[in-house]
Design an enzyme around this catalytic site. Structure first.
Site, short mmCIF file in Angstrom:
data_model
loop_
_atom_site.label_atom_id
_atom_site.label_comp_id
_atom_site.label_asym_id
_atom_site.label_seq_id
_atom_site.Cartn_x
_atom_site.Cartn_y
_atom_site.Cartn_z
N ASP A 11 0.83 -1.20 0.00
CA ASP A 11 0.00 0.00 0.00
C ASP A 11 0.86 1.25 0.00
OD1 ASP A 11 -2.39 -1.45 0.07
OD2 ASP A 11 -2.30 -1.62 2.26
N TYR B 8 6.73 -9.15 7.41
CA TYR B 8 6.24 -7.80 7.67
C TYR B 8 6.65 -7.39 9.07
CZ TYR B 8 3.22 -8.31 3.57
OH TYR B 8 2.75 -8.48 2.30
#
Length: 230
Positions: free
Chosen positions: A75, A161
């Site tokens: 994103d 992540y």
């Protein structure tokens, strides 16, 4: 998924006239609208993305548009230390790059290309570990044995992540684009006891269904993921 995305994901048989390169990409995503090239629907203008910057650098180097394929999407504002990508060069482009090098450097042609790309990329993007992709491999698809080119999307079997949280009353301004500051009132109520926060984070561990984060093809192939630690 678009036909272009489908082609990239299925990893068509290798074109013998081209040489596939793979590398890692690190970037500060603050100024980018994600990794993948996209257009604004309302005015058809191109948003600034990491893929777009990589392709512009390759176009400046070789004088043509070269498609960069990334192992997944991110994103807007997300950073990366080692996102994997691949792209194809013709053998003529590869040989031309090597012939322009001094003899002692010919064996380091990948390093020369890596250096050239980093000089042309903006300061918030860098490529590293650039080199030829592994050779084609044999796979069984629909009960048939076929040879496919190495593809960064097919060969990506895991992702790491990192989510960073600030518990201080005031966050260091240098960290403002890489950390999330919890509500100060909640932090004060918690005090020095972080057991509640630790318990919340533990609930994310284990096998989870992440199909809502996947693309149309990925949702069918990899519907779940494992959170190993928090």
């Amino acid at each position: 998924a678009s036909s272009q995305e489908t082609t990239s994901f299925l990893a068509l048989p290798r074109d013998p006239s081209r040489l596939r390169y793979r590398c890692r990409v690190a970037y500060d995503g603050t100024e980018f609208q994600g990794f993948q090239i996209q257009h604004r629907k309302e005015d058809s203008t191109i948003k600034r993305t990491v893929q777009g910057e990589l392709e512009q650098a390759l176009e400046r180097r070789f004088g043509r548009n070269i498609r960069v394929v990334g192992a997944g999407r991110i994103d807007a504002g997300v950073h990366a230390r080692g996102q994997a990508v691949h792209f194809d060069l013709t053998w003529e482009e590869h040989n031309a790059s090597m012939s322009s090098l001094p003899t002692p450097m010919v064996s380091n042609s990948s390093l020369v290309l890596e250096t050239a790309m980093n000089r042309m990329l903006p300061i918030n993007i860098r490529v590293w570990n650039l080199g030829p992709a592994p050779p084609p491999g044999v796979e069984i698809v629909n009960n048939r044995t076929s040879t496919f080119a190495w593809n960064v999307m097919r060969k990506c079997d895991s992702k790491l992540y990192s989510y960073r949280i600030c518990l201080a009353d005031a966050m260091d301004p240098i960290d403002r684009y890489s950390r999330w500051q919890l509500d100060s009132n909640w932090v004060k109520q918690m005090g020095d006891d972080t057991k509640e926060l630790a318990e919340i984070l533990r609930r994310y561990q284990g096998t989870r269904d992440f199909v809502c984060f996947a693309g149309a093809l990925e949702a069918t192939a990899r519907p779940t993921g494992v959170v190993k630690s928090t």
